[in-house]
Design a protein around this motif. Structure first.
Motif, PDB file in Angstrom:
ATOM      1  N   TYR A 249      33.703 -55.827  49.083  1.00 51.81           N
ATOM      2  CA  TYR A 249      34.440 -55.551  50.315  1.00 51.81           C
ATOM      3  C   TYR A 249      35.928 -55.506  50.002  1.00 51.81           C
ATOM      4  O   TYR A 249      36.375 -55.913  48.918  1.00 51.81           O
ATOM      5  CB  TYR A 249      34.162 -56.602  51.391  1.00 51.81           C
ATOM      6  CG  TYR A 249      34.681 -57.987  51.077  1.00 51.81           C
ATOM      7  CD1 TYR A 249      35.977 -58.368  51.428  1.00 51.81           C
ATOM      8  CD2 TYR A 249      33.889 -58.933  50.444  1.00 51.81           C
ATOM      9  CE1 TYR A 249      36.466 -59.637  51.142  1.00 51.81           C
ATOM     10  CE2 TYR A 249      34.362 -60.210  50.143  1.00 51.81           C
ATOM     11  CZ  TYR A 249      35.650 -60.546  50.504  1.00 51.81           C
ATOM     12  OH  TYR A 249      36.128 -61.796  50.215  1.00 51.81           O
TER      13      TYR A 249
ATOM     14  N   SER B 190      39.939 -56.093  52.063  1.00 53.37           N
ATOM     15  CA  SER B 190      40.586 -56.633  53.254  1.00 53.37           C
ATOM     16  C   SER B 190      42.000 -56.093  53.338  1.00 53.37           C
ATOM     17  O   SER B 190      42.624 -55.757  52.328  1.00 53.37           O
ATOM     18  CB  SER B 190      40.609 -58.165  53.218  1.00 53.37           C
ATOM     19  OG  SER B 190      41.326 -58.631  52.085  1.00 53.37           O
TER      20      SER B 190
ATOM     21  N   LEU C  73      28.792 -58.555  55.352  1.00 58.30           N
ATOM     22  CA  LEU C  73      29.397 -58.035  54.134  1.00 58.30           C
ATOM     23  C   LEU C  73      28.322 -57.697  53.098  1.00 58.30           C
ATOM     24  O   LEU C  73      28.414 -56.671  52.403  1.00 58.30           O
ATOM     25  CB  LEU C  73      30.379 -59.045  53.550  1.00 58.30           C
ATOM     26  CG  LEU C  73      31.565 -59.433  54.433  1.00 58.30           C
ATOM     27  CD1 LEU C  73      32.496 -60.365  53.675  1.00 58.30           C
ATOM     28  CD2 LEU C  73      32.316 -58.205  54.922  1.00 58.30           C
TER      29      LEU C  73
ATOM     30  N   ALA D 112      27.667 -53.913  51.804  1.00 51.39           N
ATOM     31  CA  ALA D 112      27.812 -53.585  50.389  1.00 51.39           C
ATOM     32  C   ALA D 112      26.546 -52.953  49.832  1.00 51.39           C
ATOM     33  O   ALA D 112      26.596 -51.945  49.119  1.00 51.39           O
ATOM     34  CB  ALA D 112      28.175 -54.839  49.601  1.00 51.39           C
TER      35      ALA D 112
ATOM     36  N   SER E 104      34.019 -59.392  61.506  1.00 47.78           N
ATOM     37  CA  SER E 104      34.431 -59.432  60.110  1.00 47.78           C
ATOM     38  C   SER E 104      35.949 -59.456  60.062  1.00 47.78           C
ATOM     39  O   SER E 104      36.606 -58.426  59.942  1.00 47.78           O
ATOM     40  CB  SER E 104      33.874 -58.220  59.358  1.00 47.78           C
ATOM     41  OG  SER E 104      34.030 -58.384  57.976  1.00 47.78           O
TER      42      SER E 104
ATOM     43  N   ILE F 109      38.322 -56.717  57.567  1.00 45.49           N
ATOM     44  CA  ILE F 109      37.549 -56.513  56.352  1.00 45.49           C
ATOM     45  C   ILE F 109      36.791 -55.195  56.458  1.00 45.49           C
ATOM     46  O   ILE F 109      36.259 -54.859  57.524  1.00 45.49           O
ATOM     47  CB  ILE F 109      36.581 -57.686  56.113  1.00 45.49           C
ATOM     48  CG1 ILE F 109      37.386 -58.969  55.856  1.00 45.49           C
ATOM     49  CG2 ILE F 109      35.648 -57.407  54.946  1.00 45.49           C
ATOM     50  CD1 ILE F 109      36.531 -60.203  55.674  1.00 45.49           C
ATOM     51  N   LYS F 110      36.729 -54.475  55.340  1.00 45.69           N
ATOM     52  CA  LYS F 110      36.023 -53.202  55.294  1.00 45.69           C
ATOM     53  C   LYS F 110      34.935 -53.246  54.219  1.00 45.69           C
ATOM     54  O   LYS F 110      35.038 -53.977  53.232  1.00 45.69           O
ATOM     55  CB  LYS F 110      36.992 -52.057  54.986  1.00 45.69           C
ATOM     56  CG  LYS F 110      38.045 -51.822  56.062  1.00 45.69           C
ATOM     57  CD  LYS F 110      38.938 -50.648  55.690  1.00 45.69           C
ATOM     58  CE  LYS F 110      39.999 -50.406  56.762  1.00 45.69           C
ATOM     59  NZ  LYS F 110      40.870 -49.242  56.417  1.00 45.69           N
ATOM     60  N   THR F 111      33.914 -52.441  54.427  1.00 49.16           N
ATOM     61  CA  THR F 111      32.858 -52.304  53.427  1.00 49.16           C
ATOM     62  C   THR F 111      33.379 -51.443  52.271  1.00 49.16           C
ATOM     63  O   THR F 111      34.450 -50.835  52.379  1.00 49.16           O
ATOM     64  CB  THR F 111      31.607 -51.659  54.040  1.00 49.16           C
ATOM     65  OG1 THR F 111      31.903 -50.291  54.360  1.00 49.16           O
ATOM     66  CG2 THR F 111      31.163 -52.399  55.296  1.00 49.16           C
TER      67      THR F 111
END
Length: 525
Positions: free
Chosen positions: A262, A264, A304, A308, A326, A347-349
């Motif tokens: 992940y 951020s 997460l 992922a 998230s 937060i991003k994948t």
């Protein structure tokens, strides 16, 4: 009289409205103008309000309102409300919490989730239940952490929680639940490890709050591989998350070292980072298909993992859209001893999806209601996986295969649970029939109680004032509830989750998707 007062107020505002109309546009207000307005309002209250008002309370109400307006998860912990010694004891581990995650909707504590594996998880406490009182006293806490401290106490001691629940027919039930204080992370994070058939392994991971979660999963996979597992059903339903380090390690079971888990991003540079698999237990020859089960209770760190594995085409995600929380949060101490727990980043994948559900321009009540509401892909941010599939975020992880939402209990069964009738019957039945269930494996192989047991339960329920309906559907529901209850009473979490795995229609639905999972699995060179 009231009309005259309103008319006078309107007349006083007319010059301001006329001035704004002459300008033709409404320009953004400056911070200086807003501070001036705040000062004016405070002064008017102090000069004109007939009651004696504590100015500090007004300031704190403004501060808390400001933080709540920023997002649904940031909050203030005021020094005045926290008992310093109790907070210190809690932070240092001398006091134990109730194993319930709370959210606050307009200042009211609402159950978000109950820790799987805890005693409370068997007490019919459901997401959406509203906390009314604790040990007969109104709850004064105004943030999740503050409530944790207030409800904490000695290990294995209990607190009586009074809850309100809206039933499926719109009526409201008031429930009393005596909950044991415990830390969910003290038990295993992997209570169910079994083979569903000759080739399909099943593992349930209930939390990432346990520092041994990744270690427990690694051992579970090794055990199943030793018995011939060639495909895995990984169940993260109702996993409320926990430590992102554990999530990264678990993702590392299925992804090579160096793979992005992940990323951020926030306003400050130190918030922005890309987290990669630091080491991987995964070997090239262990590339079997994975089906990953999720639902509306899959949240935070567990999202997460789902994101992922989906982004890297390492698993087929099956179930319901996840919770959609998230965020990175950090505590900031204030000079008076108060503290602000503030969202500082998103937060991003790996492919760039934002997992967090939208909270801008959404009412607080709607924000929590929509966590489990049916949502499609319309308007969601999306990106492409390593293999070119389009996947969606912006409100949790959207599954590759969306399954029907689990039906709520019918009213008659909900009322049986509310009064704890199944648990009360199970204790007496097992005392009289101790040899009827020799092992969890035997019950899982044939998860059906004798007809005489079902008749005995119906008679017990009737004596308590309940009459379950007749028919095959009611019998099947009772069989499922009672068999799982017996499994928990005799063998704890291991027995309970084993019974869930073999009696849950959603598990069977997910296991039927391995054909698609094999297609999704991205070949690795």
């Amino acid at each position: 009289m009231r009309r005259a007062i309103l008319a006078a107020a309107a007349a006083a505002l007319l010059p301001l409205a006329a001035a704004a109309a002459q300008e033709g546009v409404v320009r953004p207000r400056s911070t200086a103008e807003d501070l001036q307005m705040f000062s004016q309002v405070l002064n008017q209250i102090r000069v004109n309000h007939p009651d004696t008002i504590d100015t500090h309370r007004l300031f704190m109400a403004a501060v808390e309102g400001m933080v709540r307006a920023a997002d649904p998860h940031s909050y203030v912990m005021t020094a005045a409300r926290l008992a310093p010694q109790k907070e210190k004891d809690f932070r240092e581990g001398r006091l134990f919490p109730v194993p319930i995650e709370w959210d606050f909707a307009r200042g009211t504590p609402v159950v978000r989730s109950v820790a799987p594996g805890s005693a409370a998880a068997r007490q019919d406490i459901l997401p959406g239940d509203v906390l009314v009182a604790a040990d007969g006293q109104p709850v004064r806490a105004e943030s999740p952490f503050e409530l944790e401290v207030v409800l904490s106490g000695a290990r294995n001691s209990t607190v009586a929680l009074r809850l309100e629940r809206e039933r499926v027919d719109g009526s409201v039930a008031e429930l009393e639940r005596v909950v044991r204080r415990e830390r969910a992370e003290e038990g295993t994070a992997v209570p169910a490890v079994l083979m569903l058939d000759d080739s399909t392994g099943y593992v349930r991971v209930t939390t990432f709050s346990n520092t041994r979660a990744a270690e427990d999963l690694h051992a579970a996979l090794a055990k199943l591989e030793g018995t011939g597992m060639r495909r895995l059903l990984l169940d993260l339903r109702d996993n409320g998350g926990g430590m992102v380090d554990e999530a990264s390690k678990i993702a590392g079971e299925f992804l090579p070292a160096g793979t992005v888990v992940y990323s951020s991003a926030g306003r400050k540079a130190d918030v922005s980072q890309t987290v990669r698999v630091q080491r991987s237990f995964w070997r090239r020859e262990r590339q079997y298909p994975v089906v990953l089960m999720v639902n509306g209770g899959t949240a935070s760190a567990s999202e997460l993992v789902a994101g992922a594995l989906q982004d890297h085409d390492r698993a087929l995600v099956v179930g319901r859209p996840t919770f959609g929380k998230s965020l990175l949060m950090r505590g900031f101490p204030m000079t008076d001893g108060s503290a602000i727990m503030l969202v500082i980043g998103h937060i991003k994948t790996p492919c760039g999806r934002v997992v967090q559900r939208q909270y801008r321009d959404v009412r607080v009540n709607d924000y929590y209601r929509m966590a489990r509401a049916a949502r499609d892909t319309a308007g969601r941010p999306s990106c492409l996986t390593d293999g070119g599939r389009r996947v969606y975020g912006g409100g949790g992880i959207f599954p590759d295969v969306v399954t029907p939402e689990a039906e709520p209990d019918p009213l008659w069964l909900a009322r049986l649970r509310e009064e704890d009738i199944p648990t009360r019957w199970i204790g007496g039945y097992l005392s009289a029939n101790a040899a009827a269930f020799p092992s969890a494996d035997a019950l899982a192989a044939s998860p059906r109680l004798p007809d005489a047991a079902l008749a005995d339960f119906r008679a017990f329920a009737a004596r308590a004032g309940h009459t379950p309906p007749a028919g095959a559907d009611a019998d099947a529901r009772l069989q499922r509830v009672l068999a799982r209850g017996i499994a928990f009473a005799k063998w704890g979490d291991t027995g309970y989750y084993r019974l869930v795995a073999v009696t849950d229609p959603q598990v069977r639905e997910a296991a039927a998707q391995f054909g698609k999972a094999a297609e999704v699995l991205r070949p690795r060179q």
